[in-house]
Design an enzyme around this catalytic site. Structure first.
Site, PDB file in Angstrom:
ATOM      1  N   ARG A   2     -11.544  21.044  47.303  1.00  0.00           N
ATOM      2  CA  ARG A   2     -10.137  21.311  47.543  1.00  0.00           C
ATOM      3  C   ARG A   2      -9.954  21.727  48.994  1.00  0.00           C
ATOM      4  O   ARG A   2     -10.849  22.307  49.614  1.00  0.00           O
ATOM      5  CB  ARG A   2      -9.615  22.416  46.622  1.00  0.00           C
ATOM      6  N   CYS A  17       1.827  18.316  46.859  1.00  0.00           N
ATOM      7  CA  CYS A  17       1.876  17.505  48.083  1.00  0.00           C
ATOM      8  C   CYS A  17       3.015  16.512  47.956  1.00  0.00           C
ATOM      9  O   CYS A  17       2.926  15.545  47.221  1.00  0.00           O
ATOM     10  CB  CYS A  17       0.563  16.769  48.299  1.00  0.00           C
TER      11      CYS A  17
END
Length: 469
Positions: A183, A92
């Site tokens: 997740r 990310c």
């Protein structure tokens, strides 16, 4: 002659780690044609487990840096071959907000751009991305919207809400493991940008492919952490994972307090963090001292003061019998009892944390992380081994980290993809969107067993048909 339904599918594995996506897509008879992983140690682990056993003709192309294979310069051809499924546990990275609403251009300079470039050039039938829970949280709202908008511009039907799932919500027969590991999965089916626009205009954006809820009649408290443990006599270097004498001293001292408290009160220890440094009489504490503390800390301090006020005779007697307690590290003078009605620390799963010793029931474990604090299974007085950490991620029993340092193995396991959770989400996505997917891909997924090769030694009634791995 094979029919289209028998041809299976091909996939690429980006930011591949040690092969969580590989394990679950291989389970559906997928063929890996391209792998990219920049970390040398993780790449070596991936190669030895998934590539080296293959014949030369079946081996995927190996890449160490996806930015060289799918560069930002769109005049340079990409090196990634055609494929049906793109899987990526992508990092990310923050996107610049200066280019708001510019779609794919906003992702330039981030690794997501390289994924987007591959999608633009190759148009695989499915894209499956995995990331930490916070990618869909308020701090990353802009990044999330940019990712979803970019995928839609590239022609992928995706939900604008995250699919969040954890392996402890699955029973063993579906590939679950006793690890709470939330997740975010982003799954998209290629239907073309025009059709995506039409569906969005009609209010037909899909829901998340699965809910964050137990599957079938399973409840997470049915898990037992011991189901992913290897037998102690099979671990050649068992002593490396057993608690030291000093660590046993910490546990035994606190365990004695647990027994004494239960015997005196008939109840368990309180659930708030016990900080022995704050065990003092109320009369010695000034309002000024308390007012100077942050609200969260003041609350815990006050609870410990009241705890000591009510039980000072018992605590003082315990401290007198354990003079060694005075020499414990400060972090070992704290206890977080979250083990409900259990009667001994040695019956729990423990973690030696900077905030204290945390004790939980030996059901499911906290998420593996790529740092320290390896889970300690109290009944065996030892930590999980790297091989057991891999099993906790759903990797098969034959999976091996080779001869690398344990620190690298724990890191790789902590950075990995939970195989059973990924498979469940992927399978449900294929079943939902099968009318828009290649028949060979759908058939391969439908023919696969409900669970990947089982890493869990659950009772036979909870296992799928085969537990060979």
């Amino acid at each position: 002659m094979p029919t289209p339904a028998d041809e299976g599918f091909e996939y690429i594995d980006l930011f591949a780690g040690i092969g969580g996506f590989h394990a679950m897509l291989k389970h559906a008879n997928g063929k890996c044609v391209y792998v990219s992983e920049i970390d040398d140690n993780a790449s070596a682990t991936y190669f030895s487990n998934w590539v080296e056993p293959l014949s030369a003709d079946d081996r995927p192309v190996l890449n160490r840096d996806i930015t060289t294979a799918a560069p930002e310069d769109e005049t340079v051809p990409i090196e990634v071959p055609a494929h049906d499924v793109l899987a990526a546990g992508f990092p990310c990275q923050p996107f610049s907000k200066s280019g708001a609403q510019r779609g794919m251009d906003e992702t330039r300079g981030t690794l997501f751009f390289n994924i987007a470039r591959v999608l633009k050039e190759r148009r695989p039938a499915i894209v499956m991305l995995e990331n930490v829970r916070n990618i869909a949280g308020p701090r990353h709202r802009y990044e999330w919207l940019t990712i979803i908008r970019t995928l839609r511009e590239l022609g992928y039907r995706v939900s604008d809400r995250p699919t969040v799932f954890s392996p402890h919500l699955l029973p063993p027969k579906r590939g679950g493991t006793p690890q709470i590991r939330d997740r975010v999965f982003i799954l998209g089916t290629y239907i073309g940008a025009d059709r995506v626009e039409q569906e969005l205009a009609a209010g037909a954006a899909p829901d998340p492919v699965v809910k964050r809820a137990p599957v079938d009649d399973w409840t997470p408290d049915m898990w037992r952490a011991e189901w992913i443990l290897d037998s102690d006599d099979s671990i050649s270097n068992l002593g490396d994972y057993e608690l030291s004498e000093m660590e046993k001293t910490w546990v035994n001292a606190w365990d004695d307090l647990i027994h004494r408290f239960r015997a005196a009160t008939g109840t368990k220890l309180p659930g708030f963090p016990l900080w022995s440094a704050e065990w003092r009489r109320e009369s010695t504490v000034s309002a000024e001292e308390l007012d100077a503390l942050p609200a969260w800390k003041r609350k815990i301090v006050l609870k410990n003061i009241k705890f000591y006020e009510h039980h000072h005779a018992l605590i003082d007697s315990w401290l007198a019998d354990h003079p060694e307690f005075a020499d414990f590290p400060n972090s070992r003078k704290k206890l977080e009892w979250q083990a409900r009605e259990l009667e001994s620390l040695w019956n729990t799963v423990m973690h030696f944390r900077p905030s204290g010793i945390r004790a939980k029931p030996p059901t499911y474990l906290p998420a593996l992380v790529a740092i320290t604090q390896t889970s300690i299974y109290g009944p065996r007085q030892r930590r999980l081994t790297p091989h057991e950490a891999a099993r906790l991620q759903g990797l098969p029993r034959k999976f091996s980290f080779g001869i690398q340092r344990d620190a690298a193995s724990y890191k790789q396991a902590g950075n990995g993809v939970a195989v059973g959770a990924a498979w469940h989400v992927f399978r449900e996505h294929v079943m939902r969107d099968k009318a828009d997917l290649p028949l060979s891909l759908v058939t391969a997924v439908e023919r696969a067993e409900l669970a990947p090769p089982v890493a869990v030694s659950a009772p036979p009634s909870l296992r799928p048909n085969s537990d060979s791995a």
